[in-house]
Design a protein around this motif. Structure first.
Motif, short mmCIF file in Angstrom:
data_model
loop_
_atom_site.label_atom_id
_atom_site.label_comp_id
_atom_site.label_asym_id
_atom_site.label_seq_id
_atom_site.Cartn_x
_atom_site.Cartn_y
_atom_site.Cartn_z
N ILE A 54 0.84 -1.19 0.00
CA ILE A 54 0.00 0.00 0.00
C ILE A 54 0.88 1.24 0.00
CG2 ILE A 54 -1.66 1.34 1.36
CD1 ILE A 54 -2.83 -1.33 2.33
N GLN A 55 0.57 2.15 -0.90
CA GLN A 55 1.25 3.44 -0.94
C GLN A 55 0.21 4.50 -0.57
OE1 GLN A 55 2.95 3.58 -4.90
NE2 GLN A 55 4.63 2.26 -4.29
N ARG A 102 0.96 -7.94 8.43
CA ARG A 102 1.75 -7.09 7.52
C ARG A 102 1.30 -7.14 6.06
NH1 ARG A 102 4.95 -9.55 11.03
NH2 ARG A 102 5.85 -10.99 9.54
N SER A 103 0.34 -7.95 5.72
CA SER A 103 -0.13 -8.10 4.35
C SER A 103 -0.88 -6.84 3.90
CB SER A 103 -1.07 -9.31 4.29
OG SER A 103 -1.94 -9.25 3.18
N PRO A 104 -0.77 -6.48 2.60
CA PRO A 104 -1.54 -5.35 2.11
C PRO A 104 -3.05 -5.62 2.08
CG PRO A 104 -0.38 -6.41 0.30
CD PRO A 104 0.10 -7.05 1.57
N ILE A 111 1.68 -2.52 8.55
CA ILE A 111 1.81 -3.01 7.18
C ILE A 111 3.11 -2.45 6.60
CG2 ILE A 111 -0.65 -3.33 6.72
CD1 ILE A 111 -0.60 -0.57 5.33
N TYR A 112 3.54 -3.00 5.49
CA TYR A 112 4.71 -2.44 4.81
C TYR A 112 4.35 -1.08 4.23
CZ TYR A 112 6.83 -6.95 5.59
OH TYR A 112 7.32 -8.07 6.18
N ASP A 113 5.32 -0.18 4.18
CA ASP A 113 5.06 1.23 3.87
C ASP A 113 4.95 1.58 2.39
OD1 ASP A 113 7.70 1.18 2.98
OD2 ASP A 113 8.35 2.82 4.28
N GLY A 114 5.06 0.62 1.50
CA GLY A 114 4.91 0.90 0.08
C GLY A 114 6.21 1.15 -0.65
N ASP A 124 -3.57 -0.64 8.33
CA ASP A 124 -4.26 -1.91 8.10
C ASP A 124 -4.29 -2.21 6.61
OD1 ASP A 124 -5.01 -2.33 10.81
OD2 ASP A 124 -6.74 -1.01 10.56
N GLY A 125 -4.28 -3.49 6.29
CA GLY A 125 -4.50 -3.90 4.92
C GLY A 125 -5.94 -3.59 4.53
N VAL A 126 -6.22 -3.68 3.25
CA VAL A 126 -7.52 -3.30 2.72
C VAL A 126 -8.64 -4.14 3.33
CG1 VAL A 126 -8.87 -2.97 0.61
CG2 VAL A 126 -6.41 -2.51 0.59
N THR A 127 -8.47 -5.45 3.36
CA THR A 127 -9.50 -6.33 3.91
C THR A 127 -9.66 -6.12 5.41
OG1 THR A 127 -9.17 -7.97 2.17
CG2 THR A 127 -10.18 -8.75 4.23
#
Length: 156
Positions: A54-55, A102-104, A111-114, A124-127
């Motif tokens: 995610i960015q 950590r999943s998008p 989460i990872y920063d993109g 948070d991831g999208v889901t």
């Protein structure tokens, strides 16, 4: 009913075609009604697929986007997967989810920063974000023991 990231149960649905099988989690859930999902596959992404992050923030509000390492914007697939996951959760009376940290899609809290450098950021991831908005409790394989009492009290 407990929604669980399929990769945590040993399903080879990670971006690289492998899984994140978690034996401790599987043992805990062995006598519970679980519903395995992979939001990314529900969003019609292939397995394997390029890694994505995610960015920006607030993907659901269109203030951020999900990009893969090939430079493709896969935001719509992630949103579709989140919506399909929510639909299945609601249809099956899910109140709790244990998702991949950590999943998008599934990350909760971090989460990872993109940047694709392994750098973590709050988010948070999208889901996970969509499920939380609908008052489904979201945990990861790293903190699910915090929910142990709740999980033990759920009907089998």
């Amino acid at each position: 009913m407990i929604l669980v990231s399929a990769c945590l149960l040993g399903v080879n649905c990670r971006y690289d075609g492998t899984n994140n099988k978690n034996l401790e989690l599987i043992k805990l859930l062995s006598e519970k009604n679980i519903f395995p999902v992979c939001p990314e596959e529900l969003g019609e992404l292939t397995t394997p697929r390029p890694p994505a992050e995610i960015q920006g923030r607030e993907v659901l509000e269109k203030k951020g986007r999900v990009m893969n390492t090939d430079g493709q914007d896969v935001t719509e697939a992630f949103i579709k997967g989140a919506e399909e996951t929510l639909k299945l959760a609601e249809e099956n009376g899910v109140t709790t989810a244990i998702l991949k940290a950590r999943s998008p899609s599934c990350g909760s809290g971090k989460i990872y920063d993109g940047s694709f450098t392994g750098t973590l950021t709050e988010g948070d991831g999208v889901t996970a974000a969509l499920l939380k908005r609908k008052n489904i409790k979201v945990y990861t394989e790293e903190n699910f023991l915090e929910s142990i009492t709740e999980i033990e009290n759920l009907d089998n």
